[in-house]
Scaffold this motif. Structure first.
Motif, PDB file in Angstrom:
ATOM      1  N   ARG A 149      39.162  12.326  14.477  1.00 30.47           N
ATOM      2  CA  ARG A 149      38.388  11.152  14.898  1.00 30.47           C
ATOM      3  C   ARG A 149      36.932  11.330  14.459  1.00 30.47           C
ATOM      4  NH1 ARG A 149      42.401   7.478  16.389  1.00 30.47           N
ATOM      5  NH2 ARG A 149      44.055   8.643  17.445  1.00 30.47           N
ATOM      6  N   MET A 150      36.091  10.395  14.799  1.00 26.58           N
ATOM      7  CA  MET A 150      34.662  10.459  14.455  1.00 26.58           C
ATOM      8  C   MET A 150      34.453  10.729  12.964  1.00 26.58           C
ATOM      9  SD  MET A 150      33.399  12.531  17.863  1.00 26.58           S
ATOM     10  CE  MET A 150      31.797  12.920  17.175  1.00 26.58           C
ATOM     11  N   ASP A 151      35.420  10.275  12.129  1.00 23.72           N
ATOM     12  CA  ASP A 151      35.342  10.412  10.676  1.00 23.72           C
ATOM     13  C   ASP A 151      35.278  11.877  10.241  1.00 23.72           C
ATOM     14  OD1 ASP A 151      35.503   8.886   8.329  1.00 23.72           O
ATOM     15  OD2 ASP A 151      33.384   9.246   7.901  1.00 23.72           O
ATOM     16  N   GLU A 152      36.009  12.734  10.939  1.00 25.58           N
ATOM     17  CA  GLU A 152      36.055  14.157  10.618  1.00 25.58           C
ATOM     18  C   GLU A 152      37.493  14.656  10.656  1.00 25.58           C
ATOM     19  OE1 GLU A 152      31.786  15.990  12.027  1.00 25.58           O
ATOM     20  OE2 GLU A 152      33.333  15.754  13.570  1.00 25.58           O
ATOM     21  N   ALA A 153      37.673  15.861  10.122  1.00 23.70           N
ATOM     22  CA  ALA A 153      38.993  16.488  10.116  1.00 23.70           C
ATOM     23  C   ALA A 153      38.900  17.908  10.651  1.00 23.70           C
ATOM     24  CB  ALA A 153      39.564  16.510   8.696  1.00 23.70           C
ATOM     25  N   TYR A 154      39.922  18.299  11.424  1.00 23.01           N
ATOM     26  CA  TYR A 154      40.097  19.708  11.766  1.00 23.01           C
ATOM     27  C   TYR A 154      40.895  20.328  10.625  1.00 23.01           C
ATOM     28  CZ  TYR A 154      39.233  18.201  16.628  1.00 23.01           C
ATOM     29  OH  TYR A 154      38.703  17.675  17.777  1.00 23.01           O
ATOM     30  N   ALA A 155      40.473  21.492  10.154  1.00 23.03           N
ATOM     31  CA  ALA A 155      41.208  22.091   9.041  1.00 23.03           C
ATOM     32  C   ALA A 155      41.139  23.609   9.078  1.00 23.03           C
ATOM     33  CB  ALA A 155      40.661  21.576   7.703  1.00 23.03           C
ATOM     34  N   GLY A 156      42.171  24.216   8.538  1.00 21.70           N
ATOM     35  CA  GLY A 156      42.235  25.664   8.390  1.00 21.70           C
ATOM     36  C   GLY A 156      43.439  25.986   7.528  1.00 21.70           C
ATOM     37  N   ALA A 157      43.372  27.067   6.766  1.00 22.36           N
ATOM     38  CA  ALA A 157      44.466  27.443   5.870  1.00 22.36           C
ATOM     39  C   ALA A 157      45.059  28.775   6.298  1.00 22.36           C
ATOM     40  CB  ALA A 157      43.983  27.517   4.425  1.00 22.36           C
ATOM     41  N   PHE A 158      46.383  28.883   6.128  1.00 22.67           N
ATOM     42  CA  PHE A 158      47.108  30.069   6.554  1.00 22.67           C
ATOM     43  C   PHE A 158      48.101  30.483   5.474  1.00 22.67           C
ATOM     44  CE2 PHE A 158      46.079  27.272  10.065  1.00 22.67           C
ATOM     45  CZ  PHE A 158      45.410  28.115  10.948  1.00 22.67           C
TER      46      PHE A 158
ATOM     47  N   TRP B  98      51.528  34.925  10.358  1.00 22.86           N
ATOM     48  CA  TRP B  98      50.549  34.195   9.563  1.00 22.86           C
ATOM     49  C   TRP B  98      49.226  34.949   9.510  1.00 22.86           C
ATOM     50  CZ3 TRP B  98      51.983  30.022   6.830  1.00 22.86           C
ATOM     51  CH2 TRP B  98      53.140  29.346   7.222  1.00 22.86           C
ATOM     52  N   VAL B  99      48.524  34.805   8.400  1.00 25.68           N
ATOM     53  CA  VAL B  99      47.168  35.329   8.275  1.00 25.68           C
ATOM     54  C   VAL B  99      46.254  34.163   7.918  1.00 25.68           C
ATOM     55  CG1 VAL B  99      47.857  37.658   7.619  1.00 25.68           C
ATOM     56  CG2 VAL B  99      47.534  35.941   5.833  1.00 25.68           C
ATOM     57  N   GLU B 100      45.030  34.206   8.422  1.00 23.53           N
ATOM     58  CA  GLU B 100      44.067  33.135   8.168  1.00 23.53           C
ATOM     59  C   GLU B 100      43.483  33.289   6.770  1.00 23.53           C
ATOM     60  OE1 GLU B 100      39.900  32.817   9.976  1.00 23.53           O
ATOM     61  OE2 GLU B 100      41.118  31.572  11.328  1.00 23.53           O
ATOM     62  N   ARG B 101      43.500  32.217   5.993  1.00 19.07           N
ATOM     63  CA  ARG B 101      42.943  32.258   4.645  1.00 19.07           C
ATOM     64  C   ARG B 101      41.657  31.455   4.508  1.00 19.07           C
ATOM     65  NH1 ARG B 101      48.497  32.428   0.959  1.00 19.07           N
ATOM     66  NH2 ARG B 101      48.941  34.622   1.453  1.00 19.07           N
TER      67      ARG B 101
ATOM     68  N   ASP C   8      52.898  33.331  -2.228  1.00 19.53           N
ATOM     69  CA  ASP C   8      51.532  33.151  -2.709  1.00 19.53           C
ATOM     70  C   ASP C   8      50.972  31.766  -2.416  1.00 19.53           C
ATOM     71  OD1 ASP C   8      53.321  31.920  -4.403  1.00 19.53           O
ATOM     72  OD2 ASP C   8      52.207  32.388  -6.236  1.00 19.53           O
ATOM     73  N   ILE C   9      51.718  30.960  -1.676  1.00 18.09           N
ATOM     74  CA  ILE C   9      51.277  29.603  -1.341  1.00 18.09           C
ATOM     75  C   ILE C   9      50.636  29.598   0.049  1.00 18.09           C
ATOM     76  CG2 ILE C   9      52.066  27.276  -0.750  1.00 18.09           C
ATOM     77  CD1 ILE C   9      52.101  27.581  -3.661  1.00 18.09           C
ATOM     78  N   SER C  10      49.432  29.064   0.141  1.00 16.63           N
ATOM     79  CA  SER C  10      48.804  28.862   1.441  1.00 16.63           C
ATOM     80  C   SER C  10      49.226  27.508   2.003  1.00 16.63           C
ATOM     81  CB  SER C  10      47.272  28.886   1.318  1.00 16.63           C
ATOM     82  OG  SER C  10      46.815  30.125   0.856  1.00 16.63           O
ATOM     83  N   VAL C  11      49.176  27.381   3.302  1.00 16.17           N
ATOM     84  CA  VAL C  11      49.375  26.082   3.948  1.00 16.17           C
ATOM     85  C   VAL C  11      48.031  25.657   4.529  1.00 16.17           C
ATOM     86  CG1 VAL C  11      50.559  24.791   5.742  1.00 16.17           C
ATOM     87  CG2 VAL C  11      51.785  26.573   4.495  1.00 16.17           C
ATOM     88  N   LEU C  12      47.444  24.636   3.934  1.00  9.85           N
ATOM     89  CA  LEU C  12      46.198  24.067   4.440  1.00  9.85           C
ATOM     90  C   LEU C  12      46.560  22.955   5.410  1.00  9.85           C
ATOM     91  CD1 LEU C  12      43.114  23.558   4.454  1.00  9.85           C
ATOM     92  CD2 LEU C  12      43.450  22.081   2.451  1.00  9.85           C
ATOM     93  N   VAL C  13      46.190  23.122   6.661  1.00 13.80           N
ATOM     94  CA  VAL C  13      46.466  22.108   7.687  1.00 13.80           C
ATOM     95  C   VAL C  13      45.193  21.313   7.921  1.00 13.80           C
ATOM     96  CG1 VAL C  13      47.233  21.675  10.035  1.00 13.80           C
ATOM     97  CG2 VAL C  13      48.149  23.640   8.772  1.00 13.80           C
TER      98      VAL C  13
ATOM     99  N   GLU D  48      47.091  28.317  -5.112  1.00 19.85           N
ATOM    100  CA  GLU D  48      47.876  27.127  -4.839  1.00 19.85           C
ATOM    101  C   GLU D  48      48.105  26.968  -3.334  1.00 19.85           C
ATOM    102  OE1 GLU D  48      51.420  27.518  -7.144  1.00 19.85           O
ATOM    103  OE2 GLU D  48      50.439  26.878  -8.999  1.00 19.85           O
ATOM    104  N   PHE D  49      48.243  25.713  -2.911  1.00 23.82           N
ATOM    105  CA  PHE D  49      48.459  25.473  -1.484  1.00 23.82           C
ATOM    106  C   PHE D  49      49.250  24.190  -1.270  1.00 23.82           C
ATOM    107  CE2 PHE D  49      44.423  23.459  -2.576  1.00 23.82           C
ATOM    108  CZ  PHE D  49      44.511  22.212  -1.976  1.00 23.82           C
TER     109      PHE D  49
END
Length: 252
Positions: free
Chosen positions: A128-137, A146-149, A118-123, A166-167
């Motif tokens: 750069r440019m004061d931003e983040a790439y993000a996605g949770a699985f 893996w499934v995209e959350r 039941d725990i997701s992994v948020l990556v 929870e993640f």
């Protein structure tokens, strides 16, 4: 068993792995993972040659070539994609594009086999440019995949989309942005060392290959979440003013 050659250059690290599934023993993997800065393009092919020689096989003995498709450094993604295409064309092999955020989640799972269902992994990675790439699985044990959350996005660290429940938080954005990163305080665990790496890409690519998801080399494309690689001076000034206004508002 089928060998997979994986190349990953989306960060300042040149990461190359050669692996195969071994019955009853998991995945056998040979790795070169080196901090090269902007020199990945000069190191990736020699590293691949070293691994093939160490395994005692030729490139044509591989079943496919996997590459870190992104998101990540614009130049790094083009390097990995171009190298994978060139090798694949030359050896008559298909390619397997691998999402770099997903590779980070896979690295977490490899290090923590008892990852709760039941725990997701948020990556979240520094974009750069004061931003983040993000996605949770989330790991689907029944499907063994893996499934995209949450969808993959690039945004200010304060606006990273969080999964429900929870993640765990993986990737270097926690270190780079600290408390500015949305969800840092909520994360059950923080794993900044879970960064893009060729070794977990081998596991992902082997599963994709088994499902028949390899593609022809001429169809390989990087995953770009950002339409441009740099902001104008006006855009940087506007972003700084917006952050200053937000800080002032929270202080009052």
């Amino acid at each position: 068993m089928s060998w997979i050659l994986a190349v990953e250059t989306s960060t300042e690290w040149c990461s190359v792995a050669l692996g195969r599934a071994v019955a009853g023993a998991g995945i056998e993997c040979l790795v070169r993972h080196e901090h090269t800065g902007a020199r990945s393009s000069a190191r990736v092919l020699p590293a691949a040659g070293e691994l093939l020689a160490e395994a005692g096989i030729a490139l044509a003995d591989c079943a496919a070539i996997a590459f870190g498709a992104g998101p990540g450094s614009f130049t790094g993604l083009r390097t990995a994609c171009g190298v994978a295409q060139g090798l694949a064309f030359g050896a008559g092999l298909p390619v397997v594009p691998v999402n770099t955020l997903l590779a980070c989640a896979e690295r977490v799972r490899a290090a923590e086999p008892a990852l709760p269902a039941d725990i997701s992994v948020l990556v979240a990675l520094d974009a750069r440019m004061d931003e983040a790439y993000a996605g949770a699985f989330g790991w689907d044990a029944a499907a063994q995949e893996w499934v995209e959350r949450t969808p993959m996005l690039v945004s200010a660290p304060e606006t990273v989309q969080l999964p429900g429940g929870e993640f765990w938080l993986a990737g270097n954005a926690a270190t780079v942005f600290g408390e500015r990163l949305a969800g840092l305080a909520r994360a059950q665990r923080v794993l900044p060392e879970a960064m893009p790496h060729a070794q977990p890409m081998v596991a992902i690519a082997l599963r994709a290959l088994a499902r028949g998801e390899a593609i022809d080399a001429d169809r390989a494309m990087p995953i770009y979440l950002r339409d441009k690689v740099a902001r104008t001076v006006a855009e940087r000034e506007a972003a700084a003013a917006a952050r200053a206004a937000a800080t002032a508002g929270s202080a009052s």
